[in-house]
Design a protein around this motif. Structure first.
Motif, PDB file in Angstrom:
ATOM      1  N   GLN A   1       0.811  -1.212   0.000  1.00 27.17           N
ATOM      2  CA  GLN A   1       0.000   0.000   0.000  1.00 27.17           C
ATOM      3  C   GLN A   1       0.844   1.262   0.000  1.00 27.17           C
ATOM      4  O   GLN A   1       0.410   2.300  -0.501  1.00 27.17           O
ATOM      5  N   GLU A   2       2.043   1.179   0.552  1.00 27.42           N
ATOM      6  CA  GLU A   2       2.889   2.372   0.606  1.00 27.42           C
ATOM      7  C   GLU A   2       3.272   2.855  -0.793  1.00 27.42           C
ATOM      8  O   GLU A   2       3.170   4.052  -1.088  1.00 27.42           O
ATOM      9  N   PRO A   3       3.726   1.989  -1.700  1.00 29.63           N
ATOM     10  CA  PRO A   3       3.997   2.496  -3.060  1.00 29.63           C
ATOM     11  C   PRO A   3       2.749   3.024  -3.762  1.00 29.63           C
ATOM     12  O   PRO A   3       2.829   3.993  -4.528  1.00 29.63           O
ATOM     13  N   LEU A   4       1.581   2.407  -3.499  1.00 22.99           N
ATOM     14  CA  LEU A   4       0.352   2.884  -4.124  1.00 22.99           C
ATOM     15  C   LEU A   4      -0.045   4.244  -3.593  1.00 22.99           C
ATOM     16  O   LEU A   4      -0.525   5.112  -4.346  1.00 22.99           O
ATOM     17  N   ALA A   5       0.149   4.455  -2.282  1.00 25.26           N
ATOM     18  CA  ALA A   5      -0.158   5.759  -1.702  1.00 25.26           C
ATOM     19  C   ALA A   5       0.762   6.840  -2.276  1.00 25.26           C
ATOM     20  O   ALA A   5       0.327   7.964  -2.557  1.00 25.26           O
ATOM     21  N   ALA A   6       2.044   6.477  -2.490  1.00 28.26           N
ATOM     22  CA  ALA A   6       2.971   7.429  -3.093  1.00 28.26           C
ATOM     23  C   ALA A   6       2.566   7.749  -4.534  1.00 28.26           C
ATOM     24  O   ALA A   6       2.682   8.897  -4.999  1.00 28.26           O
ATOM     25  N   LEU A   7       2.083   6.723  -5.256  1.00 29.87           N
ATOM     26  CA  LEU A   7       1.615   6.958  -6.611  1.00 29.87           C
ATOM     27  C   LEU A   7       0.405   7.882  -6.637  1.00 29.87           C
ATOM     28  O   LEU A   7       0.287   8.766  -7.505  1.00 29.87           O
TER      29      LEU A   7
ATOM     30  N   VAL B   1      -0.017  11.681  -8.447  1.00 30.33           N
ATOM     31  CA  VAL B   1      -1.081  12.117  -9.353  1.00 30.33           C
ATOM     32  C   VAL B   1      -1.720  13.397  -8.851  1.00 30.33           C
ATOM     33  O   VAL B   1      -2.046  14.310  -9.623  1.00 30.33           O
ATOM     34  N   ILE B   2      -1.926  13.494  -7.529  1.00 29.30           N
ATOM     35  CA  ILE B   2      -2.589  14.675  -6.957  1.00 29.30           C
ATOM     36  C   ILE B   2      -1.744  15.925  -7.144  1.00 29.30           C
ATOM     37  O   ILE B   2      -2.236  17.001  -7.493  1.00 29.30           O
ATOM     38  N   THR B   3      -0.433  15.819  -6.937  1.00 29.89           N
ATOM     39  CA  THR B   3       0.443  16.989  -6.970  1.00 29.89           C
ATOM     40  C   THR B   3       1.009  17.290  -8.349  1.00 29.89           C
ATOM     41  O   THR B   3       1.819  18.211  -8.495  1.00 29.89           O
ATOM     42  N   ASP B   4       0.638  16.524  -9.356  1.00 29.19           N
ATOM     43  CA  ASP B   4       1.161  16.753 -10.697  1.00 29.19           C
ATOM     44  C   ASP B   4       0.498  18.006 -11.291  1.00 29.19           C
ATOM     45  O   ASP B   4      -0.707  18.012 -11.583  1.00 29.19           O
TER      46      ASP B   4
ATOM     47  N   TYR C   1      -8.023   0.561  -6.616  1.00 26.50           N
ATOM     48  CA  TYR C   1      -7.533   0.422  -5.237  1.00 26.50           C
ATOM     49  C   TYR C   1      -8.427   1.237  -4.302  1.00 26.50           C
ATOM     50  O   TYR C   1      -8.058   2.340  -3.872  1.00 26.50           O
ATOM     51  N   PRO C   2      -9.608   0.743  -3.983  1.00 28.52           N
ATOM     52  CA  PRO C   2     -10.537   1.545  -3.158  1.00 28.52           C
ATOM     53  C   PRO C   2     -10.043   1.767  -1.740  1.00 28.52           C
ATOM     54  O   PRO C   2     -10.329   2.810  -1.137  1.00 28.52           O
ATOM     55  N   GLU C   3      -9.284   0.786  -1.183  1.00 25.22           N
ATOM     56  CA  GLU C   3      -8.827   0.950   0.200  1.00 25.22           C
ATOM     57  C   GLU C   3      -7.821   2.080   0.316  1.00 25.22           C
ATOM     58  O   GLU C   3      -7.891   2.905   1.241  1.00 25.22           O
ATOM     59  N   VAL C   4      -6.858   2.127  -0.597  1.00 22.39           N
ATOM     60  CA  VAL C   4      -5.859   3.203  -0.549  1.00 22.39           C
ATOM     61  C   VAL C   4      -6.521   4.553  -0.812  1.00 22.39           C
ATOM     62  O   VAL C   4      -6.181   5.558  -0.172  1.00 22.39           O
ATOM     63  N   TYR C   5      -7.478   4.596  -1.723  1.00 22.09           N
ATOM     64  CA  TYR C   5      -8.184   5.848  -2.017  1.00 22.09           C
ATOM     65  C   TYR C   5      -9.009   6.304  -0.810  1.00 22.09           C
ATOM     66  O   TYR C   5      -9.085   7.507  -0.509  1.00 22.09           O
ATOM     67  N   GLN C   6      -9.589   5.359  -0.065  1.00 18.27           N
ATOM     68  CA  GLN C   6     -10.406   5.701   1.103  1.00 18.27           C
ATOM     69  C   GLN C   6      -9.547   6.281   2.217  1.00 18.27           C
ATOM     70  O   GLN C   6      -9.978   7.171   2.954  1.00 18.27           O
ATOM     71  N   GLN C   7      -8.300   5.783   2.345  1.00 20.97           N
ATOM     72  CA  GLN C   7      -7.422   6.337   3.372  1.00 20.97           C
ATOM     73  C   GLN C   7      -7.010   7.767   3.043  1.00 20.97           C
ATOM     74  O   GLN C   7      -6.825   8.586   3.947  1.00 20.97           O
TER      75      GLN C   7
END
Length: 502
Positions: free
Chosen positions: A422-428, A432-435, A454-460
């Motif tokens: 989940q850590e690499p996905l959160a970094a990804l 995207v948000i800061t691009d 990835y709904p769980e990472v998006y929910q966090q």
């Protein structure tokens, strides 16, 4: 083939021959040929001519062929007017009056390309590389690396080292120092025992002075091929076979050194510990026998073959009244095969055990180990082969030591399984948000795809809808001003007016 005029049924035929004449001529030709020889029969020649007739190399006088009905008689045959080879396919020519539709690549009318000078293309290496890269994809530049030439001493040392390493692996020892002295192993003996052999696998000696005496070899052949009494053409007397056997036993009994040599005594005794695993013991004996001098290996091969044939020959009369033939052979030749320099009481038991195993498996033991030979030949061929070296690749670099895994606790494993990916996905997601290069529309599209995958990472990252709206704040759009006349004049229904036409 001599051709002449023949007459058949009141009609003459030019340039032909009879089947009998063809058989006579071809038979004599095949007998003189070094590829066939005088063993060729007339019947085989007729069979060959039948094949010629079937494949239209020849035909009968009426032009018939395709059948194998040729006989050794006076029927007339001839060579066909055209070659029996199939012609190359030719492109069909267009008719002159056929209408040809123009192609896209056709030159404009009135122009001809026949007299246009064309500059020949010289294909240098750079142009070839460009075309080759376009055809199969980009190919990195490379250069050929020719290894240093292997000398005869290099090959001999390779045979010696790999043979000893195979033997060490078979015996399961950390070192061969307690079993043999590697300095006394001759690599030339190993190579000669592998390649200097006959079709039957028996070693052929270069020095004929080390051969068995002729009378000993004749005596061994006599007992190995002992026939029935009715088939025996040589003069013999009662007890003749015992005297022949005594002659062979006296020669082998007076050898200065046993056939397996004093030096290799411990190596062969160590293999006796593997007799419970028959296949492994045979392979170990194969390698040990390769270390023998060629003359010792040849004498051992001939002796073991004679002993095995005598034991299997039911027509052989008993060579001793008090013992069986098998027991007599083992007791007679065990000391000349295996013996230590300092004799011990157990030597006779060890030698008898080894000779019995050798006699039962001599055909497999005295063969060249195929796995060892193939491994060494492939390695020699690899070292002599030209290699291709690409930029950045070092052929001579040594391989790094292998890395091993570290054992972790079950709690750490569960944590890595839950949060490690989940850590690499959160970094990804943050990337995207800061691009700033992405437009709002593209960013929303990518975030929607990420939420679906990835709904769980998006929910966090966006726990509430308000946190998601903060990323895209709505802009206050100015409301359009209403027209003033809309309030002064109320809406009136449509009224039909008169036409201005008269």
């Amino acid at each position: 083939m001599p051709l002449r005029k023949h007459r058949c049924r009141f009609k003459s035929y030019e340039h032909c021959f009879t089947a009998a004449e063809a058989v006579d001529w071809l038979h004599e030709l095949l007998r003189r040929s070094q590829n066939f020889g005088p063993e060729v029969t007339r019947k085989q020649t007729v069979q060959l001519l039948k094949k010629f007739l079937k494949n239209h190399v020849i035909e009968d006088i009426k032009g018939k062929w395709g059948q194998e009905d040729l006989e050794d008689n006076g029927r007339l045959y001839r060579f066909p007017p055209s070659s029996p080879l199939k012609p190359y396919p030719k492109k069909p020519t267009y008719q002159k009056d056929a209408i040809k539709f123009p192609e896209w690549n056709d030159p404009p009318p009135g122009t001809s390309q026949e007299n246009i000078p064309v500059r020949p293309i010289v294909m240098n290496s750079e142009m070839w590389c460009k075309r080759h890269s376009i055809a199969i994809g980009e190919v990195p530049t490379c250069r050929l690396i020719r290894r240093r030439q292997l000398t005869e001493a290099n090959v001999e040392e390779m045979w010696k080292s790999l043979t000893l390493s195979y033997l060490q692996k078979m015996l399961g020892l950390q070192s061969l120092e307690d079993v043999l002295d590697s300095q006394r192993i001759h690599s030339k003996f190993i190579i000669h025992n592998v390649y200097g052999v006959s079709k039957q696998g028996v070693v052929i000696l270069d020095d004929k002075s080390k051969e068995l005496p002729h009378w000993v070899l004749s005596a061994m052949k006599c007992l190995a091929n002992w026939p029935n009494c009715s088939d025996w053409k040589q003069p013999m007397y009662s007890g003749f076979e015992k005297d022949v056997f005594k002659t062979i036993a006296d020669y082998y009994g007076h050898l200065k050194e046993p056939l397996l040599t004093f030096h290799l005594f411990d190596a062969f005794v160590s293999v006796l510990g593997l007799l419970q695993k028959e296949k492994m013991a045979i392979e170990a004996f194969q390698i040990c026998c390769l270390l023998l001098p060629p003359e010792n290996r040849r004498k051992l091969q001939l002796l073991m073959r004679m002993m095995a044939r005598i034991c299997l020959n039911k027509e052989m009369p008993p060579l001793c009244d008090g013992f069986s033939t098998r027991t007599l052979l083992v007791q007679t030749f065990s000391r000349c095969i295996l013996c230590s320099k300092d004799e011990v009481d157990l030597d006779e038991l060890l030698a008898a055990r080894l000779v019995t195993f050798l006699m039962d498996n001599y055909q497999d033991i005295l063969k060249v180990p195929v796995a060892l030979q193939t491994s060494i030949e492939e390695r020699v061929a690899h070292l002599r082969r030209v290699q291709i070296k690409y930029p950045g690749a070092d052929m001579d670099i040594t391989l790094s030591a292998p890395s091993f895994c570290r054992q972790i606790s079950p709690e750490e494993f569960e944590y890595q399984r839950a949060y490690g990916s989940q850590e690499p996905l959160a970094a990804l997601l943050e990337e995207v948000i800061t691009d700033a290069k992405l437009s709002t529309k593209e960013k929303k599209k990518k975030l929607k795809q990420f939420q679906k995958s990835y709904p769980e990472v998006y929910q966090q990252r966006f726990p509430t809808p308000e946190s998601e709206t903060l990323l895209f704040p709505e802009k206050n759009r100015p409301r359009p001003q209403l027209l003033v006349w809309a309030f002064k004049k109320p809406f009136q229904p449509f009224q039909r007016t008169r036409s201005f036409r008269m």
